[in-house]
Write an enzyme that holds these catalytic residues in place. Sequence first.
Site, mmCIF file in Angstrom:
data_model
loop_
_atom_site.group_PDB
_atom_site.id
_atom_site.type_symbol
_atom_site.label_atom_id
_atom_site.label_comp_id
_atom_site.label_asym_id
_atom_site.label_seq_id
_atom_site.Cartn_x
_atom_site.Cartn_y
_atom_site.Cartn_z
ATOM 1 N N TYR A 69 0.844 -1.217 0.000
ATOM 2 C CA TYR A 69 0.000 0.000 0.000
ATOM 3 C C TYR A 69 0.875 1.263 0.000
ATOM 4 C CZ TYR A 69 -3.132 3.672 1.634
ATOM 5 O OH TYR A 69 -3.820 4.849 1.774
ATOM 6 N N ARG A 78 1.372 6.905 -6.763
ATOM 7 C CA ARG A 78 0.217 7.785 -6.958
ATOM 8 C C ARG A 78 0.619 9.246 -6.736
ATOM 9 N NH1 ARG A 78 -5.222 6.993 -3.385
ATOM 10 N NH2 ARG A 78 -3.651 6.858 -1.736
ATOM 11 N N TYR A 132 -0.936 12.940 6.567
ATOM 12 C CA TYR A 132 -0.510 11.908 7.516
ATOM 13 C C TYR A 132 0.994 12.015 7.738
ATOM 14 C CZ TYR A 132 -4.784 8.903 7.267
ATOM 15 O OH TYR A 132 -6.040 8.378 7.352
ATOM 16 N N ARG A 181 -11.441 13.311 2.087
ATOM 17 C CA ARG A 181 -12.384 12.459 2.829
ATOM 18 C C ARG A 181 -13.716 12.331 2.112
ATOM 19 N NH1 ARG A 181 -9.187 9.416 5.876
ATOM 20 N NH2 ARG A 181 -7.762 10.672 7.112
ATOM 21 N N GLU A 226 -13.753 -1.138 6.329
ATOM 22 C CA GLU A 226 -13.766 0.209 5.763
ATOM 23 C C GLU A 226 -15.117 0.399 5.087
ATOM 24 O OE1 GLU A 226 -10.089 1.608 3.952
ATOM 25 O OE2 GLU A 226 -11.259 2.255 2.217
HETATM 26 C C1 3EB Z 1 -7.601 5.993 5.858
HETATM 27 O O1 3EB Z 1 -8.441 6.778 6.291
HETATM 28 C C2 3EB Z 1 -8.084 4.622 5.514
HETATM 29 O O2 3EB Z 1 -5.309 5.518 -0.103
HETATM 30 O O3 3EB Z 1 -6.928 6.160 -1.429
HETATM 31 C C3 3EB Z 1 -9.315 5.231 2.833
HETATM 32 C C4 3EB Z 1 -9.698 5.827 1.638
HETATM 33 C C5 3EB Z 1 -8.017 4.797 2.996
HETATM 34 C C6 3EB Z 1 -8.779 5.987 0.597
HETATM 35 C C7 3EB Z 1 -6.506 5.751 -0.337
HETATM 36 C C8 3EB Z 1 -7.109 4.949 1.941
HETATM 37 C C9 3EB Z 1 -7.477 5.543 0.765
HETATM 38 O O4 3EB Z 1 -6.400 6.277 5.730
HETATM 39 C C10 3EB Z 1 -7.578 4.124 4.238
#
Ligand code: 3EB
Length: 333
Positions: A143, A150, A203, A216, A322
């Site tokens: 990942y 990306r 992050y 989000r 998820e």
């Molecule tokens: C998170 O909140 C959970 O890498 O495109 C959720 C939605 C998550 C999209 C992405 C990853 C992605 O980090 C994981």
Amino acid sequence: MSLQFVSSLSAVPRETGGEFGGALLGEPANGAVPAWPAQRIFAPMLGSTTPFLYETWLTTLPVQAGRDEEIDWRRTDGVLYGVLEMDESDFLGAPDCSPLQAASAEAYRRIFRLLDAQGIPHLWRVWNYLADINLETGGLERYRQFNIGRQDAFLGSHRGATGNVPAACAIGLAGGSLNIAFMAGITPAVPVENPRQVSAYNYPTDYGPRSPTFSRAALVYPAEQEILFISGTASIVGHQTVHPGDVVGQCRESMANIAAVVDAANRRCRSPVFSLHALCYRVYVRHAGDFHKVRDTLQSLVGEAEVVYVQADICRHDLLLEIEAFASHALES
Ligand code: 3EB
């Protein structure tokens, strides 16, 4: 007023006209492959009466179809849906990076080239699937390799990697190619963040050398319509996983996050407010054995809302599920 884009669920592929694109969910068996661009999501369905499910976007507008950059696409004047699959083995010789990282970067570069060529520049929503998402190879989880590729493509294509980025999900499947579907438009999406969570694009590096590139949620505007796309949402508060090992706790926390995102979206939306009970949900459950607990928990929170459950892996090893969602409203013209 009738909506120009609607999503429909069916056990067999729809071919009655107006198909724009969509997904085929289910086991890698004999599901008929539709004529329209279909993302093949080979993941076991949970609690479904049929082994396959076709989720189809339908439109009342004239549709053009094509294949460029190895992307199958359909478009109206204002909206484009595309699907591409990338074989990682085509990238074994990539210098200084893993095949998955190279394939991910190339996939997004192709998407951006197609969107530029079609004059539909704004990426609204992306669905990413990859095999063995939690597997570490060459010292880095897959990942996290995907996230590097990306983000490189966003930056290399002169698109920012923060703020104005699409809604998305990134989900692990048992096998198959890197598989990406996307919806894009001629108008920009309005990105929505969650006040309970650090934006994913911010992050800290504890979660990988490059942050994930997604918002989000996104509010998007096909003509006379408003669609809310809520990204994959998990049991994360701030930037940390909460309720490790507790699938019911994770389900409740994920829904608390979705409720917060819906509140944030409702402060910006142009149509009557969105309600948790009137969203369409897709839930990814890591362990099939957790399905009943997840379904019962979700039912107590969203009642009779439409929910599709599939077994799949989540992008952090400590996440057990998820949840993503969308809803669509008509706008007053
Ligand atoms: C998170 O909140 C959970 O890498 O495109 C959720 C939605 C998550 C999209 C992405 C990853 C992605 O980090 C994981």
